[in-house]
Design an enzyme around this catalytic site. Structure first.
Site, short mmCIF file in Angstrom:
data_model
loop_
_atom_site.label_atom_id
_atom_site.label_comp_id
_atom_site.label_asym_id
_atom_site.label_seq_id
_atom_site.Cartn_x
_atom_site.Cartn_y
_atom_site.Cartn_z
N ASP A 1 0.84 -1.20 0.00
CA ASP A 1 0.00 0.00 0.00
C ASP A 1 0.87 1.26 0.00
O ASP A 1 1.97 1.25 0.56
CB ASP A 1 -0.89 -0.03 1.24
CG ASP A 1 -2.06 0.93 1.14
OD1 ASP A 1 -2.30 1.49 0.05
OD2 ASP A 1 -2.74 1.13 2.17
N HIS B 1 2.74 3.09 -8.90
CA HIS B 1 2.61 1.65 -9.18
C HIS B 1 3.87 1.16 -9.91
O HIS B 1 4.39 0.09 -9.60
CB HIS B 1 1.37 1.36 -10.02
CG HIS B 1 0.08 1.77 -9.35
ND1 HIS B 1 -0.17 1.48 -8.03
CD2 HIS B 1 -1.02 2.43 -9.81
CE1 HIS B 1 -1.37 1.97 -7.72
NE2 HIS B 1 -1.90 2.55 -8.77
N LEU C 1 11.05 -20.41 -3.85
CA LEU C 1 9.96 -19.61 -3.26
C LEU C 1 8.68 -19.75 -4.10
O LEU C 1 8.74 -19.73 -5.33
CB LEU C 1 10.41 -18.15 -3.26
CG LEU C 1 9.40 -17.12 -2.75
CD1 LEU C 1 9.41 -17.08 -1.22
CD2 LEU C 1 9.73 -15.73 -3.28
C1 FPP Z 1 -1.87 0.14 -3.38
O1 FPP Z 1 -1.40 1.47 -3.38
C2 FPP Z 1 -1.34 -0.61 -4.49
C3 FPP Z 1 -2.08 -1.20 -5.48
C4 FPP Z 1 -3.54 -1.16 -5.55
C5 FPP Z 1 -1.44 -1.91 -6.58
C6 FPP Z 1 -0.30 -2.77 -6.20
C7 FPP Z 1 0.59 -2.91 -7.39
C8 FPP Z 1 1.92 -2.83 -7.35
C9 FPP Z 1 2.71 -2.65 -6.14
C10 FPP Z 1 2.66 -2.90 -8.62
C11 FPP Z 1 3.63 -4.02 -8.71
C12 FPP Z 1 3.09 -5.33 -8.47
C13 FPP Z 1 2.38 -6.15 -9.30
C14 FPP Z 1 2.15 -7.57 -8.92
C15 FPP Z 1 1.80 -5.73 -10.58
P1 FPP Z 1 -2.48 2.63 -3.49
O2 FPP Z 1 -2.68 2.93 -4.92
O3 FPP Z 1 -3.74 2.25 -2.76
O4 FPP Z 1 -1.75 3.79 -2.75
P2 FPP Z 1 -2.43 4.94 -1.87
O5 FPP Z 1 -3.10 4.25 -0.71
O6 FPP Z 1 -1.26 5.78 -1.47
O7 FPP Z 1 -3.39 5.67 -2.74
#
Ligand code: FPP
Length: 255
Positions: A17, A34, A129
């Site tokens: 997150d 991301h 893993l």
């Molecule tokens: C949450 O941050 C993250 C996500 C919803 C997407 C997770 C994706 C990745 C970490 C990219 C790499 C991994 C893969 C497997 C593709 P948020 O957008 O909710 O952040 P915020 O809470 O600060 O708005």
């Protein structure tokens, strides 16, 4: 403090997150956060492997993430696809077994489903893993789907009794072990519909680090915190660790 190699959690699950906030802090668009999360993920995979973690499960896209703005959803779908395309061979070379958990419903583009299946097939016999990517995943949906399978199997005469192992056997990946350590980055302290069944006895570690700044060293610090905890699995505090009963299904291939 250092990680005790004898007490490394077998299964670590992560809620990655804070990508959006990381990007906002830099005056960038959320999608840049991301993108930066990819490096964090691969450093964490490498760190987990080096520390001896056997299973790592990451939350890439939840059933609730469809409610995000359409451009961000489109980006996340495309990004997952491109990440698999670019990184599947590298994961395979690292002896990582990749699996996906989640609903493969009509909202997930067929091309992405094919790529997911190819990656699972490519890495199926790897014995390093196991990296599970939770994609279009929601724990409540997983339990609803398991309940539907129970009903179908009961109607077909394939169900003897409803108990914990009957439910566990109908989850998305019945081989997935119980979660030992659940980490969430970015300072939020919620489960957000993640692995509600599998994390029943997980130790929780919440860190302020935003996901793109997370890495293998940060994971090691989370594991150090985990190693300071006393896991009781519902037993009395004065029961010595070595005389405790494991929770139902723990260590069993079906939970
Ligand atoms: C949450 O941050 C993250 C996500 C919803 C997407 C997770 C994706 C990745 C970490 C990219 C790499 C991994 C893969 C497997 C593709 P948020 O957008 O909710 O952040 P915020 O809470 O600060 O708005």
């Amino acid at each position: 403090m250092v990680v005790d190699p004898a007490r490394v959690p077998g299964h670590v699950a992560i809620i990655m997150d804070g990508n959006g906030r990381w990007a906002n802090q830099r005056g960038l668009k959320r999608n840049a956060g991301h993108e930066a999360g990819e490096q964090a993920l691969f450093s964490t995979v490498e760190g987990a492997d080096a520390l001896g973690v056997r299973d790592l499960t990451v939350y890439a896209f939840s059933t609730e993430n469809w409610k995000r703005p359409v451009e961000e959803v489109r980006f996340l779908l495309g990004f997952n696809e491109s990440l698999l395309r670019r990184r599947a061979d590298e994961l395979h070379d690292r002896n990582v077994r990749v699996r996906f958990i989640g609903r493969r419903d009509r909202r997930v583009p067929a091309r992405l489903v094919r790529l997911i299946e190819q990656t699972e097939g490519l890495t199926r016999d790897n014995d390093g893993l196991t990296l599970r990517i939770a994609f279009n995943y929601g724990a409540q949906a997983e339990l609803v789907d398991a309940a539907q399978r129970l009903v179908d199997d009961a109607r077909a005469g394939r169900l003897e009794q409803v108990d914990e192992s009957a439910v566990a056997a109908r989850l998305y990946d019945p081989e997935m072990p119980a979660v030992d350590l659940l980490v969430r980055t970015s300072g939020e302290q919620r489960i957000s519909n993640y692995l509600l069944w599998q994390a029943a006895y997980a130790e929780m570690v919440f860190v302020d680090t935003l996901w793109p700044d997370f890495n293998g060293d940060e994971l090691a610090r989370c594991i150090e915190l985990y190693q300071q905890r006393h896991r009781r699995f519902g037993t009395a505090m004065d029961t010595p660790m070595d005389r405790r009963e494991p929770p139902p299904g723990d260590g069993d291939a079906t939970t």
